[in-house]
Design a protein around this motif. Structure first.
Motif, PDB file in Angstrom:
ATOM      1  N   ASN A  41       6.542  -5.500  -1.304  1.00  0.00           N
ATOM      2  CA  ASN A  41       5.617  -4.422  -0.979  1.00  0.00           C
ATOM      3  C   ASN A  41       5.866  -3.952   0.457  1.00  0.00           C
ATOM      4  OD1 ASN A  41       3.509  -2.617  -0.841  1.00  0.00           O
ATOM      5  ND2 ASN A  41       1.934  -4.070  -1.530  1.00  0.00           N
ATOM      6  N   ASN A  46       0.884   3.207  -0.608  1.00  0.00           N
ATOM      7  CA  ASN A  46       1.113   3.791  -1.933  1.00  0.00           C
ATOM      8  C   ASN A  46       0.641   2.885  -3.073  1.00  0.00           C
ATOM      9  OD1 ASN A  46       3.029   1.762  -1.873  1.00  0.00           O
ATOM     10  ND2 ASN A  46       4.756   3.146  -1.513  1.00  0.00           N
ATOM     11  N   ASP A  47      -0.096   1.826  -2.755  1.00  0.00           N
ATOM     12  CA  ASP A  47      -0.458   0.858  -3.799  1.00  0.00           C
ATOM     13  C   ASP A  47      -1.448   1.413  -4.820  1.00  0.00           C
ATOM     14  OD1 ASP A  47       1.181  -0.807  -2.441  1.00  0.00           O
ATOM     15  OD2 ASP A  47      -0.303  -2.371  -2.024  1.00  0.00           O
ATOM     16  N   GLY A  59       2.454  -3.384  -6.410  1.00  0.00           N
ATOM     17  CA  GLY A  59       2.628  -2.960  -5.014  1.00  0.00           C
ATOM     18  C   GLY A  59       4.048  -2.831  -4.492  1.00  0.00           C
ATOM     19  N   ASP A  61       7.772  -1.490  -3.759  1.00  0.00           N
ATOM     20  CA  ASP A  61       8.140  -0.072  -3.610  1.00  0.00           C
ATOM     21  C   ASP A  61       9.515   0.088  -2.966  1.00  0.00           C
ATOM     22  OD1 ASP A  61       7.589  -0.736  -0.948  1.00  0.00           O
ATOM     23  OD2 ASP A  61       5.502  -0.090  -1.136  1.00  0.00           O
ATOM     24  N   HIS A 107       3.727   5.149  -6.930  1.00  0.00           N
ATOM     25  CA  HIS A 107       3.577   3.744  -6.539  1.00  0.00           C
ATOM     26  C   HIS A 107       4.826   3.237  -5.798  1.00  0.00           C
ATOM     27  CE1 HIS A 107       0.746   4.094  -9.931  1.00  0.00           C
ATOM     28  NE2 HIS A 107       0.037   3.198  -9.266  1.00  0.00           N
TER      29      HIS A 107
HETATM   30 CA    CA Z   1       3.380  -0.540  -1.992  1.00  0.00          CA
END
Ligand code: CA
Length: 476
Positions: A41, A46-47, A59, A61, A107
């Motif tokens: 993450n 952006n979660d 989470g 990315d 996400h």
């Molecule tokens: Ca994230």
């Protein structure tokens, strides 16, 4: 005995690997595949709503992948491959329920993040591949749209690639991502549900945008030879991987029937784990075997074939898996690095010995779980020995296969084996492997060279010291 040798020779000839020319030479590459949501993450911005549980987004990315590029590069990989990143329907953490074919899932980040990722990867001499999906999510509006529902194979969410309008759409999408983000390749998911003729067209089109663009086709249990001359650079066959899993996830398992990786006419990707097959670790645990020991043997095999090694994130920490979402557990970077170091070592050896990447495969011995094979490329010969049994094993490889007065130099554990009167006797402890290179016998040992060089040096030092001492005593 003679009959036995003739049989082995015949089998060896059958096992010869002959690759046809492919557009991109993947033999020097190795692939690390990341499930983007489950890797790292990089930013919590952006979660979205974090529901928790393996069925939801967790989470991971693109920023997370950028932060771990050095980790991937450090293990010796040359390609980082990403699970599908096209915008997905709700809970499409795996990326296979595509909603919008021209948008990065929120996400995972933005197109800007993908551009940054490729830029950072290229700086490190890493290529970036992304998964290309030929289907939509189950709730896609096109499935019930009278103008679009003909685009799909009846009763499924998979595009009907025999239609010219569908072909045009897919090719447009495929070219668009390359132009937008400068990615270097696609892994074509479930390519066996499309058609080789269409793939050929797609290959020509994407390679017209980027000449060395890489196409790896995931063909399920399909026949690799079907894809010969289809513009595909390498294929992934699940059946081969399951065979390797079965053979190496248990001790005393025979190592026959592994021929898939070495018999194909098209370059193949060698792998143990991916998102669609229950992880190797689970299989080993079910067999009450120690996953780390088992993984090391399997990895020796994967890295010493004229194939393209592919490691699914988490294999390097013996991550557990199962069917569906259980195969996508979160990566843990704070656990044992034993397998990470082993993979790094294998990658180094594969780099040093070109025969491991490009050699001709010949089976030399296979019995009850002890396997010895040879890879020959130009003047270089490598011998790989894997003892998959619960006992120490010794195998003598005769002069019929290897020249006399040479030595086998070990690269994993070191040491060397000189020829005896019958040949080269390779002895391996239970559940271990070794990669040897056939070398000219060294005339002088290292201690001997040390004496040879060391004595004159010491003598000169002695003379110098005596001279200085003498000079010091001279009256001024
Ligand atoms: Ca994230």
């Amino acid at each position: 005995m003679k009959k036995g040798l003739i049989f082995i020779l015949c089998v060896s000839l059958l096992f010869c690997f002959s690759a046809t020319a492919s557009a991109v030479n993947l033999q020097d590459e190795s692939i690390y595949h990341v499930a983007v949501d489950r890797f790292y993450n990089g930013t919590t911005a952006n979660d979205g709503e974090r529901k928790g549980g393996l069925e939801h987004f967790l989470g991971g990315d693109l920023q997370g992948v950028i932060k771990k590029l050095d980790y991937i590069k450090g293990m010796g990989f040359t390609i980082v491959s990403l699970s599908p990143i096209f915008q997905n329907e709700a809970n499409g953490f795996h990326g296979k329920w595509v909603k919008d074919f021209k948008k990065v899932d929120e996400h995972f980040g933005t197109m800007q993040d993908l551009k940054q990722l490729t830029k950072e990867a290229h700086k490190r001499d890493l290529k970036v591949m992304i998964d290309f999906v030929f289907e939509t999510g189950p709730n896609h509006p096109w499935l019930s749209d009278p103008a679009k529902k003909e685009w799909f194979v009846e009763g499924s969410t998979t595009f009907d690639v025999s239609r010219p309008d569908v072909q045009a759409f897919i090719i447009d999408v495929a070219k668009w991502w390359i132009k937008q983000s400068d990615i270097d390749g696609y892994r074509l998911i479930d390519a066996n549900r499309t058609e080789p003729q269409f793939l050929k067209k797609m290959a020509e089109e994407v390679k017209s945008v980027k000449k060395d663009f890489v196409l790896v086709a995931d063909i399920g249990g399909g026949d690799p030879n079907t894809y010969q001359n289809s513009g595909i650079d390498a294929v992934m066959n699940t059946y081969f991987a399951k065979n390797v899993q079965k053979s190496f996830s248990n001790v005393d398992e025979p190592l026959s029937g592994l021929d898939g990786f070495t018999q194909s006419n098209l370059p193949v990707v060698s792998f143990l784990d991916d998102e669609d097959i229950v992880r190797f670790t689970r299989k080993a645990v079910e067999n009450e075997a120690f996953p780390v020991t088992r993984l090391k043997l399997a990895l020796t095999y994967l890295y010493t074939l004229p194939a393209v090694p592919f490691v699914y994130y988490g294999t390097e920490i013996a991550l557990d898996g199962g069917n569906g979402a259980v195969n996508y557990r979160m990566m843990d970077f704070r656990t044992s690095t034993e397998i990470v170091e082993y993979i790094t070592n294998l990658a180094d050896i594969r780099k040093i010995l070109p025969s491991l990447r490009t050699g001709q495969y010949h089976l030399l011995y296979e019995k009850d779980g002890m396997l010895v094979y040879q890879l020959k490329s130009g003047d270089e010969t490598s011998i790989i020995a894997i003892n998959n049994t619960s006992q120490t094993k010794s195998v003598t490889i005769g002069f019929r296969y290897l020249p006399d007065n040479h030595e086998l130099r070990g690269y994993l554990k070191g040491g060397s084996i000189k020829s005896s009167k019958d040949g080269y006797t390779i002895t391996l402890e239970r559940e271990t492997s070794e990669i040897f290179k056939l070398d000219e016998q060294k005339g002088a040992s290292i201690p001997f060279i040390s004496i040879l060089v060391g004595v004159p040096v010491l003598f000169i030092l002695f003379l110098y010291a005596a001279y200085k001492k003498g000079k010091g005593k001279q009256p001024s």
